[in-house]
Scaffold this active site. Structure first.
Site, short mmCIF file in Angstrom:
data_model
loop_
_atom_site.label_atom_id
_atom_site.label_comp_id
_atom_site.label_asym_id
_atom_site.label_seq_id
_atom_site.Cartn_x
_atom_site.Cartn_y
_atom_site.Cartn_z
N ASN A 114 40.96 -2.81 -19.85
CA ASN A 114 42.18 -3.18 -20.16
C ASN A 114 42.90 -4.36 -19.06
OD1 ASN A 114 43.05 -1.34 -18.62
ND2 ASN A 114 44.27 -0.24 -20.01
N HIS A 138 43.77 -3.06 -16.08
CA HIS A 138 44.56 -2.56 -15.08
C HIS A 138 43.92 -2.47 -13.65
CE1 HIS A 138 42.45 1.57 -16.01
NE2 HIS A 138 41.98 1.25 -14.76
N GLU A 169 48.81 -0.03 -15.79
CA GLU A 169 48.42 -0.36 -17.15
C GLU A 169 49.19 -1.57 -17.80
OE1 GLU A 169 45.93 1.13 -17.99
OE2 GLU A 169 45.59 3.24 -17.84
N ASP A 203 45.48 5.36 -5.67
CA ASP A 203 45.91 6.31 -6.67
C ASP A 203 45.38 7.78 -6.70
OD1 ASP A 203 43.53 5.42 -7.71
OD2 ASP A 203 44.53 3.99 -9.37
C1 F6R Z 1 40.68 3.84 -9.20
C2 F6R Z 1 41.43 2.78 -9.82
C3 F6R Z 1 41.20 2.09 -10.87
C4 F6R Z 1 39.63 1.53 -11.27
C5 F6R Z 1 39.32 1.10 -12.72
C6 F6R Z 1 37.75 0.91 -12.89
O1 F6R Z 1 41.05 4.06 -7.76
O2 F6R Z 1 42.19 2.11 -9.14
O3 F6R Z 1 41.92 0.89 -11.40
O4 F6R Z 1 39.33 0.72 -10.28
O5 F6R Z 1 39.80 2.18 -13.63
O6 F6R Z 1 36.92 2.03 -12.77
P1 F6R Z 1 35.66 2.17 -12.84
O7 F6R Z 1 34.98 1.40 -11.53
O8 F6R Z 1 35.43 3.45 -12.84
O9 F6R Z 1 35.02 1.02 -13.71
#
Ligand code: F6R
Length: 243
Positions: free
Chosen positions: A136, A138, A143, A67
């Site tokens: 959450n 995702h 989301e 992303d």
């Molecule tokens: C980032 C991504 C997100 C993160 C998620 C957890 O490329 O795809 O889904 O993996 O938000 O983020 P952290 O590792 O910062 O807790």
């Protein structure tokens, strides 16, 4: 789903690192799916260490990131392109042409989303996809909502995600409100998936994910239950609710 519980963040990162390093050695032309965020930084450090100490060769490796934010340039210090360059790419011998991050500034974003999925397939698909997980549930920026996208798409970030990601920005107001994200269908096309989670803040969602009896669009990560080759590597803190 195979679950591996490691003592702490460091051993979680080492475990994931070993899986990736062994696979890259066995298949130097591997196509990797990569994530950003705090969680994979230790894993990327392991890959860098292996490159420096054991000459792990990335010259034929191809990467696709999950992303990218929309509305900030790729040179912005909070863009995922910048993150990947700083945390991994500049430390290893991967040709930058082999690295792909969704282009959040593409002129026609809808068209670009289709192009990104086609590009992945034209490289033979993703061999190993690395994932983190949001509090959450995702994965990538898929989301919780009534519908989840199958292919790469433009997504609106939830307040929860904006809040969580504001730690990288000056304030919540500076976090972009939308992003380009690979879809659930794209993620499930990867031949192998490794999901990482570390720390107490991830304990509730890891508990929910591992206890869920089925899939729910309100827990996007639950779709991983449909995939035949998923390894979840967590540390003790993230596994707390399962004890
Ligand atoms: C980032 C991504 C997100 C993160 C998620 C957890 O490329 O795809 O889904 O993996 O938000 O983020 P952290 O590792 O910062 O807790």
């Amino acid at each position: 789903m195979k679950i591996i519980v490691e003592k702490d963040y460091e051993s979680m990162s080492k475990k994931a690192g070993k899986i990736l390093i062994d696979t890259i050695k066995a298949n130097p032309k591997i196509v990797l799916g990569l994530a950003t965020g705090s969680t994979p930084i230790g894993l990327y450090k392991e890959l860098i260490r292996s490159h420096r100490e054991d000459d792990l060769d990335f010259s034929n490796v191809t990467t696709f990131n999950l992303d990218e934010y929309i509305g900030i340039s790729k040179d912005h210090p909070n863009s995922y392109g910048y993150f990947m360059y700083e945390e991994l790419f500049k430390h290893i011998n991967i040709p930058m042409n082999n690295t792909h991050i969704p282009h959040g500034e593409a002129e026609d974003l809808e068209e670009y989303c289709k192009y990104y999925d086609d590009l992945i397939q034209s490289h033979g698909g993703i061999d190993i996809q690395v994932l983190g997980i949001g509090e959450n549930g995702h994965i990538a920026f898929n989301e919780p909502s009534e519908y989840l996208s199958i292919g790469t798409s433009i997504v609106e970030l939830t307040d929860n995600t904006i809040k969580a990601n504001s730690r990288f920005f000056g304030s919540e107001g500076e976090v972009p409100k939308s992003a380009i994200s690979m879809g659930i269908g794209g993620i499930l096309k990867a031949r192998k998936i490794i999901l990482l989670a570390s720390g107490e803040t991830k304990a509730p969602i890891i508990g929910k994910l591992l206890r869920t009896k089925g899939i729910s669009t309100m827990i996007p990560a639950s779709f991983l239950l449909l995939h035949p080759n998923v390894t979840v590597i967590v540390d003790e803190a993230a596994y707390k609710e399962m004890r």
